[in-house]
Motif scaffolding. Sequence first.
Motif, PDB file in Angstrom:
ATOM      1  N   ALA A   1       3.472  -3.262   1.386  1.00 29.36           N
ATOM      2  CA  ALA A   1       4.457  -3.200   2.462  1.00 29.36           C
ATOM      3  C   ALA A   1       4.111  -2.059   3.412  1.00 29.36           C
ATOM      4  CB  ALA A   1       5.852  -2.999   1.879  1.00 29.36           C
ATOM      5  N   GLY A   2       4.436  -2.284   4.690  1.00 31.62           N
ATOM      6  CA  GLY A   2       4.178  -1.264   5.704  1.00 31.62           C
ATOM      7  C   GLY A   2       2.696  -1.182   6.043  1.00 31.62           C
ATOM      8  N   PHE A   3       2.335  -0.140   6.774  1.00 32.29           N
ATOM      9  CA  PHE A   3       0.934   0.071   7.107  1.00 32.29           C
ATOM     10  C   PHE A   3       0.509   1.464   6.688  1.00 32.29           C
ATOM     11  CE2 PHE A   3      -2.264   1.820  10.092  1.00 32.29           C
ATOM     12  CZ  PHE A   3      -3.340   1.048   9.682  1.00 32.29           C
ATOM     13  N   ASP A   4      -0.407   1.514   5.759  1.00 33.77           N
ATOM     14  CA  ASP A   4      -1.016   2.765   5.338  1.00 33.77           C
ATOM     15  C   ASP A   4      -2.505   2.499   5.153  1.00 33.77           C
ATOM     16  OD1 ASP A   4      -0.720   5.635   4.182  1.00 33.77           O
ATOM     17  OD2 ASP A   4      -1.864   4.519   2.646  1.00 33.77           O
ATOM     18  N   ARG A   5      -3.322   3.145   5.963  1.00 34.77           N
ATOM     19  CA  ARG A   5      -4.745   2.841   5.987  1.00 34.77           C
ATOM     20  C   ARG A   5      -5.408   2.999   4.616  1.00 34.77           C
ATOM     21  NH1 ARG A   5      -8.563   2.757  10.187  1.00 34.77           N
ATOM     22  NH2 ARG A   5      -6.872   3.312  11.617  1.00 34.77           N
ATOM     23  N   SER A   6      -5.135   4.085   3.942  1.00 35.10           N
ATOM     24  CA  SER A   6      -5.797   4.336   2.653  1.00 35.10           C
ATOM     25  C   SER A   6      -5.388   3.304   1.601  1.00 35.10           C
ATOM     26  CB  SER A   6      -5.469   5.747   2.155  1.00 35.10           C
ATOM     27  OG  SER A   6      -4.075   5.904   1.957  1.00 35.10           O
ATOM     28  N   THR A   7      -4.116   2.909   1.611  1.00 39.52           N
ATOM     29  CA  THR A   7      -3.667   1.889   0.670  1.00 39.52           C
ATOM     30  C   THR A   7      -4.314   0.545   0.972  1.00 39.52           C
ATOM     31  OG1 THR A   7      -1.539   3.036   0.500  1.00 39.52           O
ATOM     32  CG2 THR A   7      -1.644   0.776  -0.339  1.00 39.52           C
ATOM     33  N   TYR A   8      -4.389   0.212   2.261  1.00 37.89           N
ATOM     34  CA  TYR A   8      -5.047  -1.038   2.652  1.00 37.89           C
ATOM     35  C   TYR A   8      -6.501  -1.038   2.182  1.00 37.89           C
ATOM     36  CZ  TYR A   8      -1.394  -2.882   5.798  1.00 37.89           C
ATOM     37  OH  TYR A   8      -0.238  -3.421   6.303  1.00 37.89           O
ATOM     38  N   GLU A   9      -7.187   0.088   2.351  1.00 33.88           N
ATOM     39  CA  GLU A   9      -8.596   0.166   1.950  1.00 33.88           C
ATOM     40  C   GLU A   9      -8.771  -0.109   0.471  1.00 33.88           C
ATOM     41  OE1 GLU A   9      -9.853   4.012   3.170  1.00 33.88           O
ATOM     42  OE2 GLU A   9     -10.109   3.462   5.287  1.00 33.88           O
ATOM     43  N   LYS A  10      -7.894   0.439  -0.356  1.00 30.79           N
ATOM     44  CA  LYS A  10      -7.994   0.238  -1.806  1.00 30.79           C
ATOM     45  C   LYS A  10      -7.759  -1.221  -2.191  1.00 30.79           C
ATOM     46  CE  LYS A  10      -6.465   4.956  -2.875  1.00 30.79           C
ATOM     47  NZ  LYS A  10      -5.379   5.784  -3.459  1.00 30.79           N
ATOM     48  N   VAL A  11      -6.735  -1.829  -1.617  1.00 34.92           N
ATOM     49  CA  VAL A  11      -6.401  -3.213  -1.952  1.00 34.92           C
ATOM     50  C   VAL A  11      -7.499  -4.164  -1.487  1.00 34.92           C
ATOM     51  CG1 VAL A  11      -4.773  -5.093  -1.492  1.00 34.92           C
ATOM     52  CG2 VAL A  11      -3.914  -2.784  -1.961  1.00 34.92           C
ATOM     53  N   LEU A  12      -8.008  -3.915  -0.282  1.00 39.82           N
ATOM     54  CA  LEU A  12      -9.061  -4.783   0.259  1.00 39.82           C
ATOM     55  C   LEU A  12     -10.367  -4.627  -0.528  1.00 39.82           C
ATOM     56  CD1 LEU A  12      -8.328  -4.254   4.045  1.00 39.82           C
ATOM     57  CD2 LEU A  12      -8.064  -6.400   2.795  1.00 39.82           C
ATOM     58  N   ALA A  13     -10.670  -3.398  -0.919  1.00 39.59           N
ATOM     59  CA  ALA A  13     -11.879  -3.163  -1.722  1.00 39.59           C
ATOM     60  C   ALA A  13     -11.778  -3.891  -3.059  1.00 39.59           C
ATOM     61  CB  ALA A  13     -12.083  -1.670  -1.932  1.00 39.59           C
ATOM     62  N   ALA A  14     -10.596  -3.858  -3.668  1.00 41.56           N
ATOM     63  CA  ALA A  14     -10.397  -4.540  -4.947  1.00 41.56           C
ATOM     64  C   ALA A  14     -10.554  -6.050  -4.796  1.00 41.56           C
ATOM     65  CB  ALA A  14      -9.011  -4.209  -5.502  1.00 41.56           C
ATOM     66  N   ALA A  15     -10.258  -6.573  -3.584  1.00 46.54           N
ATOM     67  CA  ALA A  15     -10.384  -8.014  -3.336  1.00 46.54           C
ATOM     68  C   ALA A  15     -11.796  -8.410  -2.945  1.00 46.54           C
ATOM     69  CB  ALA A  15      -9.401  -8.433  -2.250  1.00 46.54           C
ATOM     70  N   GLY A  16     -12.696  -7.434  -2.828  1.00 44.99           N
ATOM     71  CA  GLY A  16     -14.092  -7.749  -2.521  1.00 44.99           C
ATOM     72  C   GLY A  16     -14.488  -7.578  -1.078  1.00 44.99           C
ATOM     73  N   TYR A  17     -13.627  -6.971  -0.270  1.00 45.40           N
ATOM     74  CA  TYR A  17     -13.963  -6.727   1.137  1.00 45.40           C
ATOM     75  C   TYR A  17     -14.771  -5.434   1.237  1.00 45.40           C
ATOM     76  CZ  TYR A  17     -10.876 -10.428   2.788  1.00 45.40           C
ATOM     77  OH  TYR A  17     -10.305 -11.654   3.039  1.00 45.40           O
TER      78      TYR A  17
ATOM     79  N   LEU B   1     -18.674  -9.898   3.085  1.00 44.28           N
ATOM     80  CA  LEU B   1     -17.508  -9.974   3.953  1.00 44.28           C
ATOM     81  C   LEU B   1     -17.189 -11.432   4.293  1.00 44.28           C
ATOM     82  CD1 LEU B   1     -15.333  -8.702   5.743  1.00 44.28           C
ATOM     83  CD2 LEU B   1     -17.066  -8.415   7.529  1.00 44.28           C
ATOM     84  N   ALA B   2     -18.228 -12.211   4.589  1.00 45.69           N
ATOM     85  CA  ALA B   2     -18.016 -13.622   4.898  1.00 45.69           C
ATOM     86  C   ALA B   2     -17.390 -14.349   3.708  1.00 45.69           C
ATOM     87  CB  ALA B   2     -19.339 -14.276   5.296  1.00 45.69           C
ATOM     88  N   ALA B   3     -17.861 -14.032   2.506  1.00 46.16           N
ATOM     89  CA  ALA B   3     -17.328 -14.670   1.298  1.00 46.16           C
ATOM     90  C   ALA B   3     -15.878 -14.262   1.052  1.00 46.16           C
ATOM     91  CB  ALA B   3     -18.195 -14.313   0.099  1.00 46.16           C
ATOM     92  N   ALA B   4     -15.580 -12.990   1.258  1.00 44.90           N
ATOM     93  CA  ALA B   4     -14.211 -12.520   1.053  1.00 44.90           C
ATOM     94  C   ALA B   4     -13.256 -13.174   2.051  1.00 44.90           C
ATOM     95  CB  ALA B   4     -14.163 -10.999   1.182  1.00 44.90           C
ATOM     96  N   ASN B   5     -13.680 -13.276   3.305  1.00 49.19           N
ATOM     97  CA  ASN B   5     -12.845 -13.947   4.310  1.00 49.19           C
ATOM     98  C   ASN B   5     -12.582 -15.394   3.936  1.00 49.19           C
ATOM     99  OD1 ASN B   5     -12.020 -12.226   6.469  1.00 49.19           O
ATOM    100  ND2 ASN B   5     -14.119 -12.107   7.214  1.00 49.19           N
ATOM    101  N   ARG B   6     -13.577 -16.009   3.349  1.00 47.13           N
ATOM    102  CA  ARG B   6     -13.463 -17.427   3.001  1.00 47.13           C
ATOM    103  C   ARG B   6     -12.674 -17.642   1.701  1.00 47.13           C
ATOM    104  NH1 ARG B   6     -18.398 -18.226   3.326  1.00 47.13           N
ATOM    105  NH2 ARG B   6     -18.960 -17.813   1.139  1.00 47.13           N
ATOM    106  N   ASP B   7     -12.947 -16.826   0.684  1.00 50.65           N
ATOM    107  CA  ASP B   7     -12.404 -17.082  -0.652  1.00 50.65           C
ATOM    108  C   ASP B   7     -11.102 -16.336  -0.948  1.00 50.65           C
ATOM    109  OD1 ASP B   7     -14.687 -18.622  -1.041  1.00 50.65           O
ATOM    110  OD2 ASP B   7     -15.794 -16.955  -1.948  1.00 50.65           O
ATOM    111  N   LYS B   8     -10.901 -15.196  -0.321  1.00 59.06           N
ATOM    112  CA  LYS B   8      -9.698 -14.397  -0.579  1.00 59.06           C
ATOM    113  C   LYS B   8      -9.064 -13.995   0.750  1.00 59.06           C
ATOM    114  CE  LYS B   8     -11.400 -12.737  -5.026  1.00 59.06           C
ATOM    115  NZ  LYS B   8     -11.734 -11.554  -5.871  1.00 59.06           N
TER     116      LYS B   8
END
Length: 552
Positions: free
Chosen positions: A420-436, A347-354
């Motif tokens: 765009a917008g706020f959708d929890r499940s979509t946010y989870e997928k995008v963040l997981a793909a970014a390494g969060y 999580l620390a690395a993702a916050n820093r790098d992405k």
Amino acid sequence: MTASTYTSDQVDDHQELSRTDERRVVLASTVGTLFEWYDFFIYGSLAVFMSSVLFPPDNPTAALLASLGALTAGFIVRPMGAILFGHLGDKLGRKVTFLLTVVLMGSATVLMGCLPSYESVGHLSWILLLILRLVQGLAVGGEYGGAVVYVAEHCSIKRRGLLTGYIQITGTAGLLLCLLVILGVQASMSTEQFKAWGWRIPFILSFILLVISVYVRAKLHESPVFARMKSQKRLSENPIRDTFMRWSSLKMMLLAMFGATMGMGATYFTGQFYVMIFLQQVVQIEQKTVYMLILVSFAIGLPTYILFAWLSDRVGRKWLMVTGLILAALCYRPMFTELLEAGNPALAAANRDKPVTLLATADQTCEARFSAALVSSHADNRKPCVLAKRYLVSRGINFEYGPPAAGQEVGISVDGQTVAGFDRSTYEKVLAAAGYPAKADAASMNTSRIIGILVLMTAMVGLIYGPVAAYLVELFPPQIRYTSLSFPYHIGAGVIGGSIPFIATYLAVSGGNVFTGLWYPVVITAAVALFGALFLPDNRKLIANETASAAH
């Protein structure tokens, strides 16, 4: 008799207790205070479970906020308890008053475990809970001052810091006992059973602690200082008036608040409570693991309270306390940063790098007013932008603002992906793909590093919390000591310290950075350190005056 004519009257060197009697006095005071802190903390630790049983089930968020509101109410009424029981302690005696506080606290705690559910009695369930929580807050407001004054008025001046230091460890020891009991009960049953009824057991077990406390304290004698003042007819006729309506005593209370206890409350609740919330909500470590880390770390660090209390008898108390406040102001941000790195390096690395960009307007249209944090049905809490901010911070994710897309109130951009917008499940997928990561990985967690940081944090608390009890005793004359000592202590510990978890979390959500909330305790500790360094009297001068007064 005016406050200016009061003189300190302590047990002089020719009246010292034997070490056996001394240990008996300290043990009786600390055991009762330890159990009271257990009673007080057990509610905060189990609020999430109680909310699902004692509050309306149709809105879990509102139920949790309401249960936390009852937790806050217990902190807010502590200064009122300090005034009420301080008055009784200065009028009727130390022993009878802090015997009354332990009975009230223990009884309220046991009754909490027996409360009827919302399903069976409706709103009466949470109304009764609030009443019992207020009783707890009042009792704690009177308990601390009584225990500290009772011990201090029995012991030699030369050992006052050390012996009152044992009272100081009871808060953290009560928390440790609370966590041990909860973990033990959880281990004996399923998660579903604990949520349904098992949470009641730690409350009901408090009956055993109540019986022990009452038995031990009932065998105590009155403080020799109070007994002497009573026989010489030198008690204050109105301790509340003499405390709050005379400048000499009011000035000392203001010095105590702005030069010591507000900073003490900030350090204690940041290093002992907010850190637990941070490890769970930001670092995303599982609750039981956090409890085990806290148990080990606080057990190792707890003796520093006694160490610095003992040291204050030799080098003075003021500069130890000021040093603790300065270290807190300087070290909290890097310490919490290290906790995130050690507990969840991914999580620390993702916050820093992405880094995440919140696509929203950084103005009032994307803010939840302070009142919205207290009322879950507030309109601000339904704003997509506010929901997105809270979601990110609840995952330990920092963000910066960027311009919103046309026609959209909110969105996020991370690692080249935009939603765009706020959708929890979509946010989870995008963040997981970014390494969060969704949770901290136990295999990558640096447990020894976390424990080391928590031990150092506890030692910083010990620098101010260890000596402060003896210092407050020396600051006030015995005729109004119970009242005068208790009130500034509970302003610092209750109002300032108790508000830190809520305000720090609110600031983190508003600022978009999980570390923003630390500015609240950092500013308080820095300001109190400066004020204390400039204006607090040195306790060695207070002791010299006290000794001279006793000699005459």
